[in-house]
Motif scaffolding. Sequence first.
Motif, PDB file in Angstrom:
ATOM      1  N   ASN A   3       0.827  -1.209   0.000  1.00  0.00           N
ATOM      2  CA  ASN A   3       0.000   0.000   0.000  1.00  0.00           C
ATOM      3  C   ASN A   3       0.862   1.260   0.000  1.00  0.00           C
ATOM      4  OD1 ASN A   3      -2.291   1.585   0.087  1.00  0.00           O
ATOM      5  ND2 ASN A   3      -2.410   1.520   2.308  1.00  0.00           N
ATOM      6  N   ASN A   7       0.028   4.003  -5.938  1.00  0.00           N
ATOM      7  CA  ASN A   7      -0.848   5.169  -6.098  1.00  0.00           C
ATOM      8  C   ASN A   7      -0.250   6.466  -5.551  1.00  0.00           C
ATOM      9  OD1 ASN A   7      -2.802   3.496  -7.266  1.00  0.00           O
ATOM     10  ND2 ASN A   7      -3.643   2.997  -5.257  1.00  0.00           N
ATOM     11  N   TRP A   8       0.987   6.754  -5.916  1.00  0.00           N
ATOM     12  CA  TRP A   8       1.604   8.001  -5.500  1.00  0.00           C
ATOM     13  C   TRP A   8       1.120   9.127  -6.401  1.00  0.00           C
ATOM     14  CZ3 TRP A   8       4.747   9.488  -1.505  1.00  0.00           C
ATOM     15  CH2 TRP A   8       5.114   8.476  -0.637  1.00  0.00           C
ATOM     16  N   ARG A  12       0.925  13.531  -2.537  1.00  0.00           N
ATOM     17  CA  ARG A  12       1.680  12.665  -1.630  1.00  0.00           C
ATOM     18  C   ARG A  12       3.162  12.992  -1.677  1.00  0.00           C
ATOM     19  NH1 ARG A  12       0.066   6.442  -1.848  1.00  0.00           N
ATOM     20  NH2 ARG A  12       1.439   6.399  -0.032  1.00  0.00           N
ATOM     21  N   ALA A  45       1.940  11.103   3.993  1.00  0.00           N
ATOM     22  CA  ALA A  45       2.327  10.698   2.644  1.00  0.00           C
ATOM     23  C   ALA A  45       2.599   9.199   2.581  1.00  0.00           C
ATOM     24  CB  ALA A  45       3.557  11.472   2.198  1.00  0.00           C
ATOM     25  N   ARG A  48      -0.752   7.167   3.604  1.00  0.00           N
ATOM     26  CA  ARG A  48      -1.922   7.574   2.825  1.00  0.00           C
ATOM     27  C   ARG A  48      -3.161   7.807   3.680  1.00  0.00           C
ATOM     28  NH1 ARG A  48      -4.382   4.481  -2.385  1.00  0.00           N
ATOM     29  NH2 ARG A  48      -5.630   6.209  -3.071  1.00  0.00           N
ATOM     30  N   ALA A  52      -3.473  13.722   2.242  1.00  0.00           N
ATOM     31  CA  ALA A  52      -2.575  13.102   1.262  1.00  0.00           C
ATOM     32  C   ALA A  52      -3.265  11.975   0.502  1.00  0.00           C
ATOM     33  CB  ALA A  52      -1.318  12.563   1.945  1.00  0.00           C
ATOM     34  N   SER A  53      -4.361  11.456   1.039  1.00  0.00           N
ATOM     35  CA  SER A  53      -5.083  10.402   0.332  1.00  0.00           C
ATOM     36  C   SER A  53      -6.156  10.966  -0.586  1.00  0.00           C
ATOM     37  CB  SER A  53      -5.721   9.438   1.331  1.00  0.00           C
ATOM     38  OG  SER A  53      -6.732  10.099   2.072  1.00  0.00           O
TER      39      SER A  53
END
Length: 68
Positions: A3, A7-8, A12, A45, A48, A52-53
Amino acid sequence: MKNILQNWTISRFLYLAAGIFFILVAVNDRVWFMIPFGLYFAAMALFRFGCASGTCDILPNEDINHSK
């Protein structure tokens, strides 16, 4: 671990950069109360959570967009 690496987004990266910046400035200037702020931004970051998410987006109200 999976995780953390997926998905950066730009936000983030910015939160991680801000967290590292706060930590480095705090250690360099010996302003110890800034370290928790840096750790918070870096944790947002990495793990998440928070803004940041992407959960801090403001959605438009549909009633405002429709004229009566």
